[in-house]
Write an enzyme that holds these catalytic residues in place. Structure first.
Site, PDB file in Angstrom:
ATOM      1  N   GLU A 245       0.886  -1.122   0.007  1.00 53.77           N
ATOM      2  CA  GLU A 245       0.059  -0.154  -0.015  1.00 53.77           C
ATOM      3  C   GLU A 245       0.850   1.407   0.041  1.00 53.77           C
ATOM      4  O   GLU A 245       0.702   2.210  -0.706  1.00 53.77           O
ATOM      5  CB  GLU A 245      -0.782   0.035   1.260  1.00 53.77           C
ATOM      6  CG  GLU A 245      -1.594  -1.059   1.431  1.00 53.77           C
ATOM      7  CD  GLU A 245      -1.173  -2.456   2.069  1.00 53.77           C
ATOM      8  OE1 GLU A 245      -0.069  -2.814   1.846  1.00 53.77           O
ATOM      9  OE2 GLU A 245      -2.116  -2.753   3.061  1.00 53.77           O
TER      10      GLU A 245
ATOM     11  N   CYS B  46      -0.303   0.401   7.721  1.00 55.06           N
ATOM     12  CA  CYS B  46      -0.918   0.862   6.469  1.00 55.06           C
ATOM     13  C   CYS B  46      -2.224   1.807   6.653  1.00 55.06           C
ATOM     14  O   CYS B  46      -2.622   2.593   5.911  1.00 55.06           O
ATOM     15  CB  CYS B  46      -0.855  -0.129   5.311  1.00 55.06           C
ATOM     16  SG  CYS B  46       0.707  -0.864   4.972  1.00 55.06           S
TER      17      CYS B  46
ATOM     18  N   ASP C  34      24.599 -37.596  -1.754  1.00 52.87           N
ATOM     19  CA  ASP C  34      24.279 -36.467  -2.595  1.00 52.87           C
ATOM     20  C   ASP C  34      25.195 -35.465  -2.164  1.00 52.87           C
ATOM     21  O   ASP C  34      25.639 -34.791  -3.457  1.00 52.87           O
ATOM     22  CB  ASP C  34      22.911 -36.053  -2.905  1.00 52.87           C
ATOM     23  CG  ASP C  34      21.974 -37.224  -3.331  1.00 52.87           C
ATOM     24  OD1 ASP C  34      22.673 -38.371  -3.385  1.00 52.87           O
ATOM     25  OD2 ASP C  34      20.926 -36.957  -3.538  1.00 52.87           O
TER      26      ASP C  34
ATOM     27  N   LEU D 156      12.225 -40.073   4.711  1.00 50.99           N
ATOM     28  CA  LEU D 156      11.912 -38.778   5.327  1.00 50.99           C
ATOM     29  C   LEU D 156      10.305 -38.529   4.675  1.00 50.99           C
ATOM     30  O   LEU D 156       9.542 -38.039   5.414  1.00 50.99           O
ATOM     31  CB  LEU D 156      13.103 -37.899   5.406  1.00 50.99           C
ATOM     32  CG  LEU D 156      12.495 -36.392   5.887  1.00 50.99           C
ATOM     33  CD1 LEU D 156      12.303 -36.409   7.124  1.00 50.99           C
ATOM     34  CD2 LEU D 156      13.638 -35.508   5.520  1.00 50.99           C
TER      35      LEU D 156
HETATM   36  C1  AOF Z   1       0.319  -5.138   4.537  1.00 50.57           C
HETATM   37  N1  AOF Z   1       0.789  -4.940   3.471  1.00 50.57           N
HETATM   38  O1  AOF Z   1       2.257  -5.468   2.138  1.00 50.57           O
HETATM   39  C2  AOF Z   1       2.214  -6.617   3.778  1.00 50.57           C
HETATM   40  C3  AOF Z   1       1.497  -6.752   4.996  1.00 50.57           C
HETATM   41  O2  AOF Z   1       7.049  -6.083  10.202  1.00 50.57           O
HETATM   42  P1  AOF Z   1       6.314  -5.617   9.114  1.00 50.57           P
HETATM   43  O3  AOF Z   1       5.984  -4.207   9.531  1.00 50.57           O
HETATM   44  O4  AOF Z   1       6.510  -5.658   7.665  1.00 50.57           O
HETATM   45  O5  AOF Z   1       5.017  -6.173   9.262  1.00 50.57           O
HETATM   46  C4  AOF Z   1       4.735  -7.688   8.796  1.00 50.57           C
HETATM   47  C5  AOF Z   1       3.160  -7.986   8.795  1.00 50.57           C
HETATM   48  O6  AOF Z   1       2.281  -7.254   8.191  1.00 50.57           O
HETATM   49  C6  AOF Z   1       2.908  -9.394   8.243  1.00 50.57           C
HETATM   50  O7  AOF Z   1       3.039 -10.367   9.181  1.00 50.57           O
HETATM   51  C7  AOF Z   1       1.499  -9.146   7.739  1.00 50.57           C
HETATM   52  O8  AOF Z   1       0.609  -9.415   8.880  1.00 50.57           O
HETATM   53  C8  AOF Z   1       1.391  -7.949   7.393  1.00 50.57           C
HETATM   54  N2  AOF Z   1       2.032  -7.886   5.959  1.00 50.57           N
HETATM   55  N3  AOF Z   1       0.678  -6.214   5.503  1.00 50.57           N
HETATM   56  O9  AOF Z   1      -0.677  -4.401   5.043  1.00 50.57           O
HETATM   57  C9  AOF Z   1       1.884  -5.550   3.010  1.00 50.57           C
HETATM   58  N4  AOF Z   1       3.416  -7.645   3.622  1.00 50.57           N
HETATM   59 ZN    ZN Z   2       1.015  -2.933   6.087  1.00 47.93          ZN
END
Ligand code: AOF
Ligand code: ZN
Length: 340
Positions: free
Chosen positions: A50, A84, A203, A288
Site C-alpha cells: 500500500e 498501512c 548426494d 523422510l
Molecule cells: C500489509 N501490506 O504489503 C504486507 C503486510 O514487520 P512488518 O511491518 O513488515 O509487518 C509484517 C506483517 O504485516 C505481516 O506478518 C503481515 O501480517 C502484514 N503484511 N500487510 O498491509 C503488506 N506485507
Molecule cells: Zn502494512
C-alpha cells in the site's frame, strides 16, 4: 472488482522469492475507473504494498476520489513498518477493497475495522479463495501454528528415487536440465530446505538458490543418530540445523537440536514454528518424505517424473492423493498435489 483484485495478485507474486515470512501483497489505486498506480511488497522488512502504491501516486490524483485495492487486509500494527491503515486514513481514500483478511493475530480484522471507523467504505473477501491460496504458507502457519511442508522429489519411470549404495557408480541425476530452474525457484520460495542424513551424505548437495534470483534458505538435516559428515558442502556456508536425538549445541552457524526419539516429528515441527520458520521444502530421501506423508504432515507435493528407467534402486515415496496439476518441463512431467 475481481479484475482489479487479479491484478493485485499478479503484482504480489513478484515478491515470491523475497518476502517470507511476510505474505505476498500487491496493491493498485483506481481513479475514474483507471489504474493510476501500483505497488507490491518487494522484500522482507521493506515497505508494504500500500505504501509503495500510495507513494507513487502523482499530484493530480485526489485520493479522496480514488479506490484502493489490495489482496491482503491493510495492517494496523507497528511492525518493521508503520500501520498501512493509518496512511490510507490520512490520505482519505473513498473506498478500500480487500481480497482476504490477515490471519496474523496482530492484524486479524483490526485493519478493516480501523478503516471503517474512519468512515471509509470497506469491501472484503473479493477473490478470497485465490488470495488465501496465494499466501497459503502464511495462512497455514498462523492458523495451525505449524510450518507449511512442501515435498519435492524426482523419480524414474519405474519408480526409483535414488540408487542403493552399491549401485551409486552409475550416476544419480534423475530430473532433466529444464527442471533445474523450477527446483531452484521452489527453493527460493521456502524459508528452509530439509533433507535426511543419508541423502546429505550420499548426494552432498549445496542446497542453494544458484539458478534463479532469491535468498538462500536455511538448511535442515534430519539425522536421528547424528551421522552427518562434517566435510559436506552444505555445511560450508549459511545456517544449518541438525535435528537429532543425541546432542544440543551450537557452533559457527551449525545448530544441533536434540529431540525425543518417540515424538521426533511432532517436536521438530513445533520447534520450527516457534523459531518462525514458516515453510519447509523437503527434498528427500524417500524415508523422510514417506514418514511425513504417513503422519499427514505435508501440505503440498511436487513429484518430478522422468522418462529414465533404472530397473533397481531406492523406491520413491508413495502418495495416495490425486494430482491437482501437471506441469511439463522438457521431458519431465511434474505432478503437483495439495493436501486438502
Ligand atoms: C500489509 N501490506 O504489503 C504486507 C503486510 O514487520 P512488518 O511491518 O513488515 O509487518 C509484517 C506483517 O504485516 C505481516 O506478518 C503481515 O501480517 C502484514 N503484511 N500487510 O498491509 C503488506 N506485507
Ligand atoms: Zn502494512
Amino acid at each position: 472488482m475481481q479484475a482489479y483484485m487479479s491484478q493485485c495478485i499478479e503484482l504480489a507474486k513478484r515478491g515470491s522469492a523475497f518476502v517470507a515470512p511476510n505474505p505476498m501483497v500487491g496493491c493498485i489505486v483506481v481513479y475514474n475507473e483507471k489504474v493510476v498506480s501500483e505497488g507490491h511488497h518487494e522484500f522482507f522488512g521493506g515497505p508494504h504494498a500500500e505504501v509503495v502504491a500510495i507513494n507513487s501516486l502523482t499530484k493530480d490524483i485526489d485520493p479522496r476520489q480514488s479506490e484502493l485495492y489490495v489482496n491482503l487486509e491493510p495492517c494496523a500494527h507497528h511492525g518493521k513498518t508503520p500501520p498501512c491503515a493509518d496512511l490510507i486514513i490520512e490520505k482519505g481514500f473513498k473506498k478500500v477493497v480487500i481480497g482476504s483478511l490477515d490471519p496474523n493475530p496482530e492484524v486479524a480484522g483490526k485493519g478493516a475495522d480501523k478503516l471503517r471507523a474512519a468512515g471509509i467504505e470497506v469491501v472484503i473477501n473479493i477473490l478470497q479463495k485465490e488470495c488465501e491460496h496465494l499466501n497459503r504458507k502464511f495462512y497455514f502457519f498462523h492458523t495451525n501454528k505449524l510450518p507449511y511442508i512442501c515435498l519435492k522429489w524426482a523419480e524414474t519411470k519405474d519408480g526409483f528415487i535414488g540408487r542403493h549404495i552399491a549401485d551409486l557408480y552409475s550416476g544419480k541425476q534423475i530430473s532433466g536440465e529444464e527442471s533445474k530452474e523450477f527446483v531452484h525457484q521452489l527453493r527460493a520460495e521456502h524459508m528452509a530446505l530439509m533433507i535426511g542424513a543419508r541423502t546429505a551424505n550420499l548426494d552432498n548437495p549445496k542446497l542453494t538458490v544458484r539458478h534463479v534470483k532469491g535468498r538462500d534458505p536455511l538448511k535442515l538435516i534430519v539425522s536421528r543418530n547424528n551421522t552427518v559428515e562434517s566435510s559436506l558442502r552444505l555445511l560450508k556456508e549459511g545456517q544449518t540445523w541438525i535435528f537429532n536425538t543425541l546432542s544440543a549445541e551450537e557452533v559457527n552457524g551449525l545448530r544441533f537440536v536434540k529431540l525425543n526419539r518417540h515424538t521426533f516429528l511432532e517436536e521438530m515441527l513445533e520447534y520450527l514454528h516457534k523459531q518462525g520458520v514458516q515453510s519447509v521444502l523437503v527434498e528427500g530421501g524417500s524415508q523422510l518424505a514417506q514418514s511425513l506423508i504417513d503422519h499427514g504432515y505435508w501440505n503440498e507435493c511436487y513429484r518430478i517424473c522422468s522418462p529414465l528407467e533404472w530397473k533397481k534402486g531406492v523406491p520413491a515415496p508413495e502418495i495416495k492423493a490425486r494430482e491437482t496439476e501437471i506441469i511439463e518441463l522438457g521431458s519431465d512431467k511434474v505432478l503437483h498435489y495439495l493436501n486438502r
